[in-house]
Motif scaffolding. Structure first.
Motif, PDB file in Angstrom:
ATOM      1  N   GLU A  25       3.129  -6.766   2.091  1.00 11.03           N
ATOM      2  CA  GLU A  25       2.316  -7.352   3.172  1.00 11.03           C
ATOM      3  C   GLU A  25       1.546  -6.297   3.982  1.00 11.03           C
ATOM      4  O   GLU A  25       0.609  -6.614   4.699  1.00 11.03           O
ATOM      5  CB  GLU A  25       3.172  -8.211   4.119  1.00 11.03           C
ATOM      6  CG  GLU A  25       4.186  -7.455   4.971  1.00 11.03           C
ATOM      7  CD  GLU A  25       5.552  -7.376   4.314  1.00 11.03           C
ATOM      8  OE1 GLU A  25       5.607  -7.334   3.062  1.00 11.03           O
ATOM      9  OE2 GLU A  25       6.556  -7.339   5.048  1.00 11.03           O
ATOM     10  N   PHE A  26       1.935  -5.035   3.836  1.00  8.62           N
ATOM     11  CA  PHE A  26       1.249  -4.002   4.622  1.00  8.62           C
ATOM     12  C   PHE A  26      -0.124  -3.688   4.047  1.00  8.62           C
ATOM     13  O   PHE A  26      -0.300  -3.577   2.833  1.00  8.62           O
ATOM     14  CB  PHE A  26       2.081  -2.720   4.689  1.00  8.62           C
ATOM     15  CG  PHE A  26       3.362  -2.878   5.456  1.00  8.62           C
ATOM     16  CD1 PHE A  26       3.394  -3.639   6.617  1.00  8.62           C
ATOM     17  CD2 PHE A  26       4.527  -2.283   5.020  1.00  8.62           C
ATOM     18  CE1 PHE A  26       4.572  -3.804   7.327  1.00  8.62           C
ATOM     19  CE2 PHE A  26       5.712  -2.446   5.725  1.00  8.62           C
ATOM     20  CZ  PHE A  26       5.729  -3.213   6.875  1.00  8.62           C
ATOM     21  N   ILE A  27      -1.090  -3.545   4.945  1.00 10.23           N
ATOM     22  CA  ILE A  27      -2.452  -3.201   4.516  1.00 10.23           C
ATOM     23  C   ILE A  27      -2.547  -1.670   4.503  1.00 10.23           C
ATOM     24  O   ILE A  27      -2.389  -1.036   5.547  1.00 10.23           O
ATOM     25  CB  ILE A  27      -3.496  -3.798   5.479  1.00 10.23           C
ATOM     26  CG1 ILE A  27      -3.363  -5.325   5.509  1.00 10.23           C
ATOM     27  CG2 ILE A  27      -4.905  -3.373   5.089  1.00 10.23           C
ATOM     28  CD1 ILE A  27      -4.224  -6.008   6.550  1.00 10.23           C
ATOM     29  N   PRO A  28      -2.777  -1.088   3.320  1.00  8.42           N
ATOM     30  CA  PRO A  28      -2.773   0.386   3.254  1.00  8.42           C
ATOM     31  C   PRO A  28      -3.768   1.017   4.224  1.00  8.42           C
ATOM     32  O   PRO A  28      -4.936   0.628   4.264  1.00  8.42           O
ATOM     33  CB  PRO A  28      -3.176   0.667   1.798  1.00  8.42           C
ATOM     34  CG  PRO A  28      -2.875  -0.591   1.053  1.00  8.42           C
ATOM     35  CD  PRO A  28      -3.067  -1.722   2.019  1.00  8.42           C
ATOM     36  N   GLY A  29      -3.275   1.940   5.004  1.00  8.35           N
ATOM     37  CA  GLY A  29      -4.146   2.741   5.878  1.00  8.35           C
ATOM     38  C   GLY A  29      -4.747   2.011   7.064  1.00  8.35           C
ATOM     39  O   GLY A  29      -5.599   2.570   7.760  1.00  8.35           O
ATOM     40  N   ILE A  30      -4.270   0.809   7.368  1.00 15.85           N
ATOM     41  CA  ILE A  30      -4.892   0.046   8.471  1.00 15.85           C
ATOM     42  C   ILE A  30      -4.815   0.830   9.798  1.00 15.85           C
ATOM     43  O   ILE A  30      -5.730   0.795  10.618  1.00 15.85           O
ATOM     44  CB  ILE A  30      -4.231  -1.355   8.609  1.00 15.85           C
ATOM     45  CG1 ILE A  30      -5.019  -2.185   9.637  1.00 15.85           C
ATOM     46  CG2 ILE A  30      -2.761  -1.275   8.951  1.00 15.85           C
ATOM     47  CD1 ILE A  30      -4.605  -3.639   9.704  1.00 15.85           C
ATOM     48  N   TYR A  31      -3.729   1.590   9.962  1.00 13.79           N
ATOM     49  CA  TYR A  31      -3.515   2.317  11.221  1.00 13.79           C
ATOM     50  C   TYR A  31      -4.425   3.538  11.367  1.00 13.79           C
ATOM     51  O   TYR A  31      -4.463   4.162  12.416  1.00 13.79           O
ATOM     52  CB  TYR A  31      -2.039   2.763  11.322  1.00 13.79           C
ATOM     53  CG  TYR A  31      -1.513   3.254  10.004  1.00 13.79           C
ATOM     54  CD1 TYR A  31      -1.815   4.521   9.551  1.00 13.79           C
ATOM     55  CD2 TYR A  31      -0.771   2.405   9.181  1.00 13.79           C
ATOM     56  CE1 TYR A  31      -1.386   4.958   8.311  1.00 13.79           C
ATOM     57  CE2 TYR A  31      -0.333   2.837   7.928  1.00 13.79           C
ATOM     58  CZ  TYR A  31      -0.644   4.110   7.496  1.00 13.79           C
ATOM     59  OH  TYR A  31      -0.224   4.544   6.275  1.00 13.79           O
ATOM     60  N   ASN A  32      -5.175   3.872  10.305  1.00 14.20           N
ATOM     61  CA  ASN A  32      -6.080   5.032  10.419  1.00 14.20           C
ATOM     62  C   ASN A  32      -7.343   4.713  11.210  1.00 14.20           C
ATOM     63  O   ASN A  32      -8.015   5.611  11.707  1.00 14.20           O
ATOM     64  CB  ASN A  32      -6.502   5.522   9.028  1.00 14.20           C
ATOM     65  CG  ASN A  32      -5.381   6.256   8.338  1.00 14.20           C
ATOM     66  OD1 ASN A  32      -4.566   6.895   8.988  1.00 14.20           O
ATOM     67  ND2 ASN A  32      -5.317   6.151   7.025  1.00 14.20           N
ATOM     68  N   TYR A  33      -7.699   3.450  11.276  1.00 15.61           N
ATOM     69  CA  TYR A  33      -8.965   3.087  11.930  1.00 15.61           C
ATOM     70  C   TYR A  33      -8.754   1.988  12.976  1.00 15.61           C
ATOM     71  O   TYR A  33      -9.578   1.099  13.132  1.00 15.61           O
ATOM     72  CB  TYR A  33      -9.990   2.640  10.874  1.00 15.61           C
ATOM     73  CG  TYR A  33     -10.177   3.677   9.806  1.00 15.61           C
ATOM     74  CD1 TYR A  33     -10.864   4.869  10.088  1.00 15.61           C
ATOM     75  CD2 TYR A  33      -9.641   3.509   8.539  1.00 15.61           C
ATOM     76  CE1 TYR A  33     -11.001   5.850   9.125  1.00 15.61           C
ATOM     77  CE2 TYR A  33      -9.784   4.488   7.568  1.00 15.61           C
ATOM     78  CZ  TYR A  33     -10.458   5.651   7.868  1.00 15.61           C
ATOM     79  OH  TYR A  33     -10.599   6.626   6.914  1.00 15.61           O
ATOM     80  N   CYS A  34      -7.624   2.065  13.671  1.00 13.56           N
ATOM     81  CA  CYS A  34      -7.376   1.088  14.732  1.00 13.56           C
ATOM     82  C   CYS A  34      -7.403   1.829  16.061  1.00 13.56           C
ATOM     83  O   CYS A  34      -7.544   3.047  16.107  1.00 13.56           O
ATOM     84  CB  CYS A  34      -6.014   0.430  14.536  1.00 13.56           C
ATOM     85  SG  CYS A  34      -4.650   1.577  14.828  1.00 13.56           S
ATOM     86  N   ASP A  35      -7.258   1.079  17.150  1.00 13.44           N
ATOM     87  CA  ASP A  35      -7.292   1.731  18.464  1.00 13.44           C
ATOM     88  C   ASP A  35      -5.887   1.968  19.036  1.00 13.44           C
ATOM     89  O   ASP A  35      -5.748   2.334  20.195  1.00 13.44           O
ATOM     90  CB  ASP A  35      -8.139   0.906  19.445  1.00 13.44           C
ATOM     91  CG  ASP A  35      -7.605  -0.507  19.612  1.00 13.44           C
ATOM     92  OD1 ASP A  35      -6.456  -0.765  19.221  1.00 13.44           O
ATOM     93  OD2 ASP A  35      -8.340  -1.361  20.134  1.00 13.44           O
ATOM     94  N   ARG A  36      -4.873   1.719  18.229  1.00  8.91           N
ATOM     95  CA  ARG A  36      -3.468   1.953  18.607  1.00  8.91           C
ATOM     96  C   ARG A  36      -3.001   1.066  19.770  1.00  8.91           C
ATOM     97  O   ARG A  36      -1.992   1.367  20.400  1.00  8.91           O
ATOM     98  CB  ARG A  36      -3.206   3.432  18.939  1.00  8.91           C
ATOM     99  CG  ARG A  36      -3.394   4.350  17.763  1.00  8.91           C
ATOM    100  CD  ARG A  36      -2.406   3.987  16.691  1.00  8.91           C
ATOM    101  NE  ARG A  36      -2.760   4.568  15.402  1.00  8.91           N
ATOM    102  CZ  ARG A  36      -2.046   5.475  14.777  1.00  8.91           C
ATOM    103  NH1 ARG A  36      -0.957   5.915  15.324  1.00  8.91           N
ATOM    104  NH2 ARG A  36      -2.416   5.907  13.602  1.00  8.91           N
TER     105      ARG A  36
END
Ligand code: SF4
Length: 262
Positions: free
Chosen positions: A14-25
């Motif tokens: 279910e995890f989207i690879p690398g989603i946390y690289n382009y988010c605003d945290r």
């Protein structure tokens, strides 16, 4: 969390690879917490204080377990990729990194975004009086049993939260974007998504939202025009400069956030 558990967690579909690289945290407001490995790891590591059972290991001990597991995983990955983790950067490589760090630090966008964050802090300091007055009016109304005359109060709080959240975030993402350009491989194929564009896009979104938020604050406190208008001008200049330097940033497709069905 041990290495196997960390690996299992990372493999969940279910995890989207690398989603946390382009988010605003801003996980509190993120619609993708259930699809983010970074968030899931944070939840494993940092239980709410009331959720810690008696006798359970202290917080930092639990984090140490994850640190150890991550190092083991890193060693595995490095072994597979033939990377020697014991080799220091060669002096000329280290020199390149230092030079790039300095270049990014001194870039006009880095200066402008640092200055913006400082100006926002300055505004919040001088606006304390305003907020205190605002709170007094609401408290008095509540005490008298009068209806709330300011139905936009929570919208104002939202706007202030947005300004506060992005004031440093914009700087961080711009620095990452600028650094990304310098670190880019020279043979990157044309049209290949550039990491720098992804970071610049997150910075631009932060600027867009901050501009909208400042407008909401200005509407609520019109006598703050002299203070808020220069901040808006500052932000808009930064936004234009970012779009000029990263003309493809807006078109960057962030995993999850910009994908159909994400
Ligand atoms: S993608 Fe969402 S949940 Fe994951 S780190 Fe970013 S803001 Fe937090």
């Amino acid at each position: 969390m041990d290495k196997e558990r960390l690996k299992k967690l990372a493999e969940r579909p279910e995890f989207i690879p690398g989603i946390y690289n382009y988010c605003d945290r801003w996980c509190e407001r993120c619609p993708f917490t259930a699809r983010c490995l970074n968030y899931a790891m944070g939840q494993e590591d940092v239980p709410a204080p009331q959720g810690r059972a008696p006798g359970q290991a202290p917080l930092w001990d639990q984090m140490k377990e994850t640190f150890d597991a991550t190092l083991e995983l890193l060693q595995d990955l490095a072994d597979k990729a033939g990377i020697d983790l014991d080799t220091m950067l060669a002096p000329d490589e280290a020199h390149v990194h230092t030079r790039r760090d300095a270049e990014v630090h001194d870039h006009r966008l880095a200066h402008a975004s640092r200055m913006y964050a400082a100006r926002v802090d300055g505004w919040f300091t001088q606006a304390r009086r305003l907020f205190a007055q605002h709170r007094r009016v609401h408290a008095a109304q509540a005490e008298l049993g009068l209806p709330d005359e300011d139905p936009e109060s929570s919208a104002l709080q939202d706007a202030l939260d947005v300004v506060q959240w992005y004031r440093n975030q914009i700087h961080v993402k711009l620095m990452r974007a600028l650094r990304g350009v310098l670190d880019e491989p020279p043979d990157l194929p044309a049209g290949f998504p550039r990491d720098a564009d992804g970071s610049a896009k997150v910075a631009l979104i932060g600027m867009d939202r901050s501009i909208a938020a400042w407008c909401a604050v200005w509407l609520r406190f019109p006598d703050q025009e002299d203070e808020i208008l220069p901040l808006l001008v500052h932000l808009e200049r930064m936004r234009r400069e970012t779009e000029r330097l990263f003309p493809r940033a807006r078109a960057f497709v962030r995993p999850g956030f910009d994908e159909a069905g994400g």
